[in-house]
Design a protein around this motif. Structure first.
Motif, PDB file in Angstrom:
ATOM      1  N   THR A 251       0.835  -1.207   0.000  1.00 19.61           N
ATOM      2  CA  THR A 251       0.000   0.000   0.000  1.00 19.61           C
ATOM      3  C   THR A 251       0.863   1.248   0.000  1.00 19.61           C
TER       4      THR A 251
ATOM      5  N   PHE B   9       2.165   1.663  -3.563  1.00 20.76           N
ATOM      6  CA  PHE B   9       1.098   2.043  -4.498  1.00 20.76           C
ATOM      7  C   PHE B   9       0.852   3.549  -4.466  1.00 20.76           C
ATOM      8  N   ASP B  10       1.097   4.180  -3.313  1.00 24.92           N
ATOM      9  CA  ASP B  10       0.835   5.614  -3.181  1.00 24.92           C
ATOM     10  C   ASP B  10       1.652   6.452  -4.152  1.00 24.92           C
TER      11      ASP B  10
ATOM     12  N   MET C 296       2.650   5.505  -7.189  1.00 26.06           N
ATOM     13  CA  MET C 296       2.480   5.085  -8.582  1.00 26.06           C
ATOM     14  C   MET C 296       1.571   6.042  -9.346  1.00 26.06           C
ATOM     15  N   GLU C 297       1.625   5.902 -10.655  1.00 24.30           N
ATOM     16  CA  GLU C 297       0.694   6.651 -11.496  1.00 24.30           C
ATOM     17  C   GLU C 297      -0.727   6.176 -11.189  1.00 24.30           C
ATOM     18  N   LYS C 298      -1.680   7.038 -11.410  1.00 23.56           N
ATOM     19  CA  LYS C 298      -3.055   6.784 -11.007  1.00 23.56           C
ATOM     20  C   LYS C 298      -3.599   5.479 -11.572  1.00 23.56           C
TER      21      LYS C 298
ATOM     22  N   LYS D 256      -2.003   2.817 -12.747  1.00 19.08           N
ATOM     23  CA  LYS D 256      -1.304   1.643 -12.190  1.00 19.08           C
ATOM     24  C   LYS D 256      -1.759   1.376 -10.755  1.00 19.08           C
ATOM     25  N   ARG D 257      -1.905   2.462 -10.006  1.00 20.58           N
ATOM     26  CA  ARG D 257      -2.355   2.308  -8.617  1.00 20.58           C
ATOM     27  C   ARG D 257      -3.744   1.684  -8.567  1.00 20.58           C
ATOM     28  N   LYS D 258      -4.619   2.146  -9.437  1.00 23.09           N
ATOM     29  CA  LYS D 258      -5.994   1.629  -9.459  1.00 23.09           C
ATOM     30  C   LYS D 258      -6.009   0.130  -9.765  1.00 23.09           C
TER      31      LYS D 258
ATOM     32  N   ALA E 131      -3.487  -2.019  -9.353  1.00 21.98           N
ATOM     33  CA  ALA E 131      -2.831  -2.751  -8.273  1.00 21.98           C
ATOM     34  C   ALA E 131      -3.753  -2.914  -7.071  1.00 21.98           C
ATOM     35  N   LEU E 132      -4.462  -1.862  -6.715  1.00 25.91           N
ATOM     36  CA  LEU E 132      -5.368  -1.938  -5.572  1.00 25.91           C
ATOM     37  C   LEU E 132      -6.535  -2.880  -5.844  1.00 25.91           C
TER      38      LEU E 132
ATOM     39  N   ASN F 176       7.714  -0.721 -13.253  1.00 29.16           N
ATOM     40  CA  ASN F 176       7.576   0.611 -12.638  1.00 29.16           C
ATOM     41  C   ASN F 176       8.944   1.303 -12.485  1.00 29.16           C
TER      42      ASN F 176
END
Length: 340
Positions: free
Chosen positions: A272, A275-276, A278-280, A282-284, A286-287, A340
Motif C-alpha cells: 500500500t 502504491f501511493d 504510482m501513477e493513477k 497503475k495504482r488503481k 494494483a489496488l 515501474n
C-alpha cells in the motif's frame, strides 16, 4: 476450493455438531455429499466458520466428547484441512490443545476426556500431518503448548497423560516442530534430553524460507531476466514490492487458511505504501488486485468507502485473508513492480 454451505443445510449440520449427534451428522453429510473442508454459512463470507473448527470448539463434556471427536475425525477423513484456520487463526490442533487445557475451567470432566483429547492431538500430528509451526499472536508454537502440558502432568505424576504428551513431543520434533519455551533442565531431565537432540529446531528462523520467485514461469524470458535483476538488488523499492507479493503468493499456496500472520500484514503495508507513489492508473489496477486477496480491513481502511469505514469502526470487524490461487492476480502485481 472453499465451499460455503447453503443456509438450511449449514444450520442442520451446526445443530448436529452442537448436539454431538453423529448419526444425524453422518446422514446429512452423505445425503448432500458435503466435503469435509466446507464452511458453515454466514451472512458475510468473512465470518464463515470451517466445519472442522466448529466440531472442535465449544464445551467438551463427559457425555459429548467421544461423539465430537468422532465428528471431527470424520471431517478429516473426508478432506478437511487440519491447518484450516478459523477467523481468529486456530487450526484443528490448536483448537484441541486449547480445549484440553481448559477442560476443567467450566466443567468437571472425567479423566477419560483429558486422555482422549490428548490422543486426538496425537492423531493430528501423526496421522493427519497437521502444520506444527503455525504461530499465533503470542508467538508461541504449538509444541510450546504440548511441552507445557507435559510439565504439568510430570509434576502432578499423572503418568499416562505424561507419557502421551511426551510421545507427541517426540513425533513433533521428528517432523521439524519448533519451540521457544525455556525448559528447567534439572526439573525435567528426560524432556531436556529429548529436546537437546533437536536443538536446531529451536534455533532456526520462525518463518519458513520462501522458494525462489517464479519469474521464469510467470513471464517471458526478457521480463523474467528483468525480474531477477531487480530481485538481486535487494535494496530497491521494486525489490521490496516483489518480496511483499512473494509473501502473499507463498501464503496462498502453502498456508491455505484464513489466518493472517505478521509477515502478511507487513507485506500489505509495503504494497500500500508503494502504491501511493504510482501513477493513477497503475495504482488503481494494483489496488483492485490487492482487494481480491481479501486483506484484513484494518490494513485496507484507506481503500474503503466512508460507509464501509463506519461499519468497520462500529462492528470492529476484521476481514480474514482467504487463499487466492489465481496466478494471474499475482502476475499483474509482479508486473507493476517489474516495469515501474
Amino acid at each position: 476450493m472453499v465451499t460455503v454451505l447453503e443456509p438450511g443445510l449449514s444450520k442442520e449440520l451446526q445443530a448436529a455438531i452442537d448436539k454431538a449427534d453423529v448419526a444425524s451428522f453422518t446422514k446429512l453429510m452423505d445425503e448432500h455429499q458435503v466435503h469435509g473442508a466446507s464452511f458453515l454459512f454466514a451472512s458475510a463470507r468473512k465470518n464463515a466458520f470451517p466445519l472442522i473448527n466448529r466440531a472442535l470448539s465449544g464445551d467438551f463434556t463427559n457425555k459429548n466428547y467421544a461423539e465430537k471427536l468422532e465428528i471431527a475425525r470424520m471431517l478429516l477423513d473426508r478432506g478437511a484441512d487440519p491447518d484450516m484456520g478459523a477467523p481468529y487463526g486456530f487450526s484443528a490442533l490448536a483448537n484441541i490443545l486449547h480445549i484440553h487445557q481448559f477442560l476443567g475451567v467450566r466443567n468437571r470432566v472425567d479423566y477419560e476426556v483429558y486422555l482422549f483429547t490428548m490422543l486426538f492431538a496425537s492423531e493430528l500430528v501423526i496421522r493427519y500431518d497437521a502444520d506444527l509451526n503455525l504461530t499465533w499472536k503470542s508467538r508461541d508454537y504449538l509444541l510450546d503448548d504440548v511441552i507445557y502440558l507435559y510439565e504439568r502432568y510430570y509434576e502432578k505424576r499423572i503418568s499416562e497423560l505424561e507419557k502421551v504428551a511426551f510421545e507427541i513431543i517426540g513425533h513433533m520434533l521428528k517432523r521439524g516442530a519448533k519451540w521457544s519455551r525455556k525448559i528447567d533442565m534439572k526439573a525435567f531431565p528426560e524432556l531436556t534430553g529429548l529436546l537437546l537432540g533437536y536443538r536446531n529446531n529451536q534455533l532456526q528462523d520462525n518463518a519458513p524460507k520462501l522458494p525462489d520467485p517464479p519469474f521464469n514461469t510467470l513471464f517471458d524470458a526478457e521480463t523474467a531476466a528483468a525480474g531477477w535483476k531487480i530481485w538481486n538488488e535487494k535494496q530497491s523499492p521494486a525489490y521490496e514490492g516483489l518480496h511483499a507479493v512473494r509473501q502473499l503468493h507463498y501464503r496462498a499456496y502453502h498456508h491455505a487458511n484464513w489466518g493472517f500472520n505478521e509477515d502478511g500484514v507487513k507485506a500489505i503495508e509495503v504494497l500500500t505504501g508503494l502504491f501511493d507513489i504510482m501513477e493513477k492508473d497503475k495504482r488503481k489496477t494494483a489496488l483492485a488486485d490487492l482487494k481480491k486477496l481479501s486483506i484484513p480491513q484494518k490494513n485496507l481502511l484507506d481503500l474503503k468507502s466512508d460507509y464501509e469505514k463506519e461499519l468497520f469502526y462500529k462492528n470492529k470487524e476484521i476481514l480474514p485473508m482467504k487463499p487466492v490461487y489465481d496466478d494471474t492476480v499475482y502476475q499483474r502485481l509482479y508486473a507493476i513492480f517489474l516495469v515501474n
